[in-house]
Write a protein that holds these residues in place. Structure first.
Motif, PDB file in Angstrom:
ATOM      1  N   TYR A 117       0.833  -1.202   0.000  1.00 44.41           N
ATOM      2  CA  TYR A 117       0.000   0.000   0.000  1.00 44.41           C
ATOM      3  C   TYR A 117       0.864   1.248   0.000  1.00 44.41           C
ATOM      4  O   TYR A 117       2.019   1.238   0.403  1.00 44.41           O
ATOM      5  N   GLU A 118       0.246   2.318  -0.458  1.00 51.57           N
ATOM      6  CA  GLU A 118       0.900   3.618  -0.462  1.00 51.57           C
ATOM      7  C   GLU A 118       0.596   4.302   0.867  1.00 51.57           C
ATOM      8  O   GLU A 118      -0.572   4.426   1.251  1.00 51.57           O
ATOM      9  N   PRO A 119       1.622   4.737   1.583  1.00 51.93           N
ATOM     10  CA  PRO A 119       1.349   5.433   2.841  1.00 51.93           C
ATOM     11  C   PRO A 119       0.735   6.808   2.574  1.00 51.93           C
ATOM     12  O   PRO A 119       0.942   7.386   1.518  1.00 51.93           O
ATOM     13  N   GLY A 120      -0.034   7.282   3.515  1.00 54.16           N
ATOM     14  CA  GLY A 120      -0.646   8.602   3.384  1.00 54.16           C
ATOM     15  C   GLY A 120      -1.768   8.774   4.377  1.00 54.16           C
ATOM     16  O   GLY A 120      -2.332   7.800   4.874  1.00 54.16           O
ATOM     17  N   ASP A 121      -2.103  10.017   4.661  1.00 55.71           N
ATOM     18  CA  ASP A 121      -3.090  10.337   5.694  1.00 55.71           C
ATOM     19  C   ASP A 121      -4.458   9.702   5.480  1.00 55.71           C
ATOM     20  O   ASP A 121      -5.085   9.268   6.431  1.00 55.71           O
ATOM     21  N   ASP A 122      -4.942   9.666   4.254  1.00 53.94           N
ATOM     22  CA  ASP A 122      -6.274   9.111   3.998  1.00 53.94           C
ATOM     23  C   ASP A 122      -6.217   7.671   3.502  1.00 53.94           C
ATOM     24  O   ASP A 122      -7.216   7.118   3.075  1.00 53.94           O
ATOM     25  N   GLY A 123      -5.036   7.072   3.538  1.00 52.49           N
ATOM     26  CA  GLY A 123      -4.835   5.728   3.008  1.00 52.49           C
ATOM     27  C   GLY A 123      -5.195   4.634   4.002  1.00 52.49           C
ATOM     28  O   GLY A 123      -5.681   4.889   5.105  1.00 52.49           O
ATOM     29  N   PRO A 124      -4.915   3.405   3.624  1.00 57.63           N
ATOM     30  CA  PRO A 124      -5.340   2.241   4.400  1.00 57.63           C
ATOM     31  C   PRO A 124      -4.373   1.796   5.497  1.00 57.63           C
ATOM     32  O   PRO A 124      -4.617   0.787   6.151  1.00 57.63           O
ATOM     33  N   GLU A 125      -3.291   2.529   5.730  1.00 57.65           N
ATOM     34  CA  GLU A 125      -2.251   2.069   6.649  1.00 57.65           C
ATOM     35  C   GLU A 125      -2.776   1.718   8.036  1.00 57.65           C
ATOM     36  O   GLU A 125      -2.473   0.649   8.581  1.00 57.65           O
TER      37      GLU A 125
END
Length: 151
Positions: A117-125
């Motif tokens: 997955y791509e990290p980021g504030d609205d992402g699925p992390e």
């Protein structure tokens, strides 16, 4: 919420899958469902696609792949995508779907499932961390490779 159930993706459910909505900001982290369907057509023997139904309504979609001959280890047992309708996020649907994928992996004798997955504030992390995925590497493009141990 009625009792959740899984079904294989089919001609009768694909239209509903394509209408699943995203929360603002999430669109940058997920490709259209049609990309996943095309991948399954190219190699249906290794692709595992399911819809989550609540009653008669599709509320989520999950795609995994189990391919012992994949050239890279991280692709041999992998969660490729999960989509939960925006209005239903946070209600346990994603957990239900990931647990079903993990159960399928166990049934196939596998001891883990990966996700990229791509990290980021609205992402699925945060969701993946909540499910027990732990980072184990990074792709050349800066995406996180994470693993869910099933042992």
């Amino acid at each position: 919420m009625t009792e959740l159930r899984l079904e294989e993706l089919s001609a009768s459910t694909i239209v509903e899958v394509n209408t699943l909505t995203l929360k603002p900001g999430q669109e940058q982290f997920i490709a259209p469902v049609s990309y996943s369907v095309a991948a399954a057509v190219s190699d249906p023997s290794t692709t595992w696609q399911r819809v989550v139904l609540d009653g008669d309504h599709v509320v989520a979609f999950i795609q995994g792949s189990f391919d012992e001959s994949a050239p890279a280890e991280e692709f041999r047992s992998i969660l490729w995508r999960i989509n939960v309708d925006a209005d239903r996020q946070g209600a346990g649907l994603g957990s239900f779907a990931v647990e079903a994928l993990a159960q399928e992996a166990r049934k196939r004798g596998l001891d883990h499932v990966n996700v990229i997955y791509e990290p980021g504030d609205d992402g699925p992390e945060l969701f993946f961390q909540h499910m027990g995925f732990a980072p184990v590497g990074e792709t050349p493009y800066g995406e996180v490779i994470a693993r869910l141990s099933l042992a």
